[in-house]
Write a protein that holds these residues in place. Structure first.
Motif, PDB file in Angstrom:
ATOM      1  N   PHE A  87       0.814  -1.213   0.000  1.00  0.00           N
ATOM      2  CA  PHE A  87       0.000   0.000   0.000  1.00  0.00           C
ATOM      3  C   PHE A  87       0.849   1.265   0.000  1.00  0.00           C
ATOM      4  CE2 PHE A  87      -3.995  -2.168   0.952  1.00  0.00           C
ATOM      5  CZ  PHE A  87      -4.902  -1.313   0.350  1.00  0.00           C
ATOM      6  N   ARG A  88       2.092   1.168   0.459  1.00  0.00           N
ATOM      7  CA  ARG A  88       2.938   2.349   0.589  1.00  0.00           C
ATOM      8  C   ARG A  88       3.917   2.514  -0.569  1.00  0.00           C
ATOM      9  NH1 ARG A  88       4.733   1.581   6.790  1.00  0.00           N
ATOM     10  NH2 ARG A  88       4.932  -0.555   6.054  1.00  0.00           N
ATOM     11  N   LEU A  89       3.676   1.814  -1.669  1.00  0.00           N
ATOM     12  CA  LEU A  89       4.539   1.965  -2.838  1.00  0.00           C
ATOM     13  C   LEU A  89       4.469   3.413  -3.350  1.00  0.00           C
ATOM     14  CD1 LEU A  89       3.825  -1.301  -4.874  1.00  0.00           C
ATOM     15  CD2 LEU A  89       5.902  -0.707  -3.643  1.00  0.00           C
ATOM     16  N   GLY A  90       5.614   4.005  -3.557  1.00  0.00           N
ATOM     17  CA  GLY A  90       5.672   5.371  -4.064  1.00  0.00           C
ATOM     18  C   GLY A  90       5.388   6.450  -3.042  1.00  0.00           C
ATOM     19  N   LYS A  91       5.168   6.066  -1.789  1.00  0.00           N
ATOM     20  CA  LYS A  91       4.822   7.058  -0.768  1.00  0.00           C
ATOM     21  C   LYS A  91       5.981   7.989  -0.444  1.00  0.00           C
ATOM     22  CE  LYS A  91       2.286   7.437   3.590  1.00  0.00           C
ATOM     23  NZ  LYS A  91       1.684   6.734   4.738  1.00  0.00           N
ATOM     24  N   PHE A  92       7.206   7.576  -0.807  1.00  0.00           N
ATOM     25  CA  PHE A  92       8.365   8.434  -0.535  1.00  0.00           C
ATOM     26  C   PHE A  92       8.278   9.752  -1.294  1.00  0.00           C
ATOM     27  CE2 PHE A  92       9.490   6.123  -4.336  1.00  0.00           C
ATOM     28  CZ  PHE A  92      10.218   7.023  -5.104  1.00  0.00           C
ATOM     29  N   VAL A  93       7.482   9.780  -2.367  1.00  0.00           N
ATOM     30  CA  VAL A  93       7.362  11.005  -3.170  1.00  0.00           C
ATOM     31  C   VAL A  93       6.746  12.138  -2.355  1.00  0.00           C
ATOM     32  CG1 VAL A  93       6.312  12.015  -5.240  1.00  0.00           C
ATOM     33  CG2 VAL A  93       7.219   9.692  -5.312  1.00  0.00           C
ATOM     34  N   GLN A  94       5.802  11.811  -1.462  1.00  0.00           N
ATOM     35  CA  GLN A  94       5.179  12.867  -0.669  1.00  0.00           C
ATOM     36  C   GLN A  94       6.185  13.501   0.294  1.00  0.00           C
ATOM     37  OE1 GLN A  94       1.970  10.793   1.339  1.00  0.00           O
ATOM     38  NE2 GLN A  94       3.070  10.769   3.277  1.00  0.00           N
ATOM     39  N   ASP A  95       7.177  12.730   0.741  1.00  0.00           N
ATOM     40  CA  ASP A  95       8.217  13.314   1.599  1.00  0.00           C
ATOM     41  C   ASP A  95       9.139  14.223   0.792  1.00  0.00           C
ATOM     42  OD1 ASP A  95       7.952  12.066   4.382  1.00  0.00           O
ATOM     43  OD2 ASP A  95       7.824  10.319   3.082  1.00  0.00           O
ATOM     44  N   LEU A  96       9.413  13.827  -0.451  1.00  0.00           N
ATOM     45  CA  LEU A  96      10.211  14.699  -1.314  1.00  0.00           C
ATOM     46  C   LEU A  96       9.496  16.022  -1.562  1.00  0.00           C
ATOM     47  CD1 LEU A  96      11.541  12.134  -3.976  1.00  0.00           C
ATOM     48  CD2 LEU A  96      12.782  13.104  -2.034  1.00  0.00           C
ATOM     49  N   ASN A  97       8.194  15.947  -1.816  1.00  0.00           N
ATOM     50  CA  ASN A  97       7.424  17.170  -2.029  1.00  0.00           C
ATOM     51  C   ASN A  97       7.345  18.007  -0.758  1.00  0.00           C
ATOM     52  OD1 ASN A  97       6.728  17.012  -4.763  1.00  0.00           O
ATOM     53  ND2 ASN A  97       5.049  15.600  -4.353  1.00  0.00           N
ATOM     54  N   ALA A  98       7.177  17.337   0.392  1.00  0.00           N
ATOM     55  CA  ALA A  98       7.118  18.066   1.663  1.00  0.00           C
ATOM     56  C   ALA A  98       8.437  18.789   1.935  1.00  0.00           C
ATOM     57  CB  ALA A  98       6.801  17.105   2.801  1.00  0.00           C
ATOM     58  N   LEU A  99       9.553  18.132   1.618  1.00  0.00           N
ATOM     59  CA  LEU A  99      10.861  18.756   1.817  1.00  0.00           C
ATOM     60  C   LEU A  99      11.054  19.918   0.854  1.00  0.00           C
ATOM     61  CD1 LEU A  99      13.601  18.737   3.227  1.00  0.00           C
ATOM     62  CD2 LEU A  99      14.388  17.064   1.536  1.00  0.00           C
ATOM     63  N   ARG A 100      10.608  19.742  -0.382  1.00  0.00           N
ATOM     64  CA  ARG A 100      10.738  20.804  -1.382  1.00  0.00           C
ATOM     65  C   ARG A 100       9.878  22.015  -1.035  1.00  0.00           C
ATOM     66  NH1 ARG A 100       8.597  19.760  -7.418  1.00  0.00           N
ATOM     67  NH2 ARG A 100       6.662  19.712  -6.188  1.00  0.00           N
ATOM     68  N   ASN A 101       8.696  21.762  -0.463  1.00  0.00           N
ATOM     69  CA  ASN A 101       7.767  22.848  -0.154  1.00  0.00           C
ATOM     70  C   ASN A 101       7.963  23.441   1.242  1.00  0.00           C
ATOM     71  OD1 ASN A 101       6.508  22.477  -2.659  1.00  0.00           O
ATOM     72  ND2 ASN A 101       5.124  20.922  -1.846  1.00  0.00           N
TER      73      ASN A 101
END
Length: 260
Positions: A87-101
Motif C-alpha cells: 500500500f505504501r509503494l511510491g509514498k516516498f514522493v510525498q516526503d520529497l514534495n514536503a521537503l521541497r515545499n
C-alpha cells in the motif's frame, strides 16, 4: 374590501434558522467512504488489525488452548504486514514534495527538515525493496539488509519529526498565551471578543492534535529502535511493542478520520 389589492408580504422571521453546515449534512457513510478512499486510511486500518493481532499473540492467551487459531493469527499478521508495504509503494514522493515545499527559517530548522522528511522518505523508498524481497521477486536473503537500512532511516525520520513538532508546540503555546491575554483584556473592557475566542478554540484543538502526533511518533520511534537492535533492546517485550504499534495506529486513524 379591495379584491384587486396585492397580498401583504409575509413578516420576516427575526430568528431565521441557519442552514445545516457541510459538516452536519455529511452522514457517517459518506465520511467512511471518504476515509477509505485515502491510501493512508486503509493503511491505518491494516495497522490496527496487525498490531491488535500481535497483542493477542503476545499475551499468550491462545497458545495452549487454541494452537490452530494461534497459527492462523500469525499467518494473518504476517500477510497484513506485507500488504501494508504494498500500500505504501511510491509514498516516498510525498516526503520529497514536503521537503521541497518546506520553508525553514534557520539552518537548525533546515537540518531538522532534512532529517524528518529525508529519513522518512528513505524509509519508504527502501521498504519497497523489502516488499519485493518478501513477495519473492528479489532473493529473500537481501531482506534483512533492507530492513536494517529502513529501520535506521525510520528512526532518524522520527527524531527529526519530533524535534520539528516540539518547536511547533512552543510557538503554539506562545500564540495561545497572547490570545488568552487579548481575550482577558477584552472581557475586562466589556468589549466583544468572539473572533479571538474562536481562534483560541481552534488553536487549542490544533495543539492537541500536534501533541497526539508527537506521541504517535515516539511510539513508532520505539518500534524502529527495537528493529535497529534486532529485538534485543532492554525494552524489547512483545506486549510492549504491540501496544506501541496499536497506540500509534489508533492515533493516526483518528487524525486521518478528522482530516477527511
Amino acid at each position: 374590501m379591495d379584491f384587486n389589492s396585492k397580498p401583504s408580504a409575509p413578516i420576516p422571521n427575526p430568528n431565521p434558522k441557519k442552514p445545516p453546515s457541510k459538516e452536519q449534512q455529511r452522514d457517517l457513510l459518506n465520511h467512511v467512504e471518504a476515509y477509505l478512499a485515502k491510501r493512508d486510511g486503509v493503511d491505518k486500518l491494516l495497522k490496527i488489525s496487525r498490531y491488535a493481532t500481535k497483542l493477542i499473540l503476545a499475551s499468550s492467551l491462545l497458545h495452549s488452548s487454541h494452537p490452530t487459531l494461534s497459527l492462523r493469527l500469525k499467518s494473518f499478521e504476517s500477510s497484513v504486514g506485507v500488504s501494508r508495504k504494498a500500500f505504501r509503494l511510491g509514498k516516498f514522493v510525498q516526503d520529497l514534495n514536503a521537503l521541497r515545499n518546506s520553508h525553514p527559517h534557520s539552518k537548525h530548522q533546515l537540518l531538522l527538515s532534512l532529517l524528518a522528511y529525508g529519513g522518512e522518505g528513505l524509509y519508504y523508498f527502501v521498504e519497497q525493496f523489502v516488499w519485493l524481497a518478501k513477495s519473492g521477486l528479489i532473493d529473500l536473503k537481501h531482506a534483512r539488509s533492507f530492513q536494517k537500512v529502513s529501520a535506521w532511516a525510520e528512526f532518524v525520520g522520527y527524531f527529526g519529526s519530533v524535534a520539528l513538532k516540539a518547536g511547533d508546540l512552543r510557538a503554539m503555546t506562545e500564540e495561545e498565551a497572547c490570545l488568552e491575554s487579548s481575550v482577558e483584556i477584552a472581557r475586562l473592557r466589556g468589549v466583544g471578543c468572539a473572533e479571538e475566542e474562536a481562534r483560541l478554540g481552534k488553536l487549542r484543538e490544533k495543539k492537541m492534535m500536534k501533541r497526539l502526533s508527537v506521541v504517535q511518533d515516539l511510539a513508532d520511534a520505539v518500534m524502529a529502535f527495537d528493529d535497529m537492535l534486532d529485538g534485543k533492546a532492554p525494552f524489547s517485550k512483545p506486549v510492549l511493542m504491540a501496544s506501541a504499534g496499536l497506540l500509534s495506529a489508533l492515533i493516526s486513524t483518528h487524525k486521518n478520520w478528522v482530516s477527511c
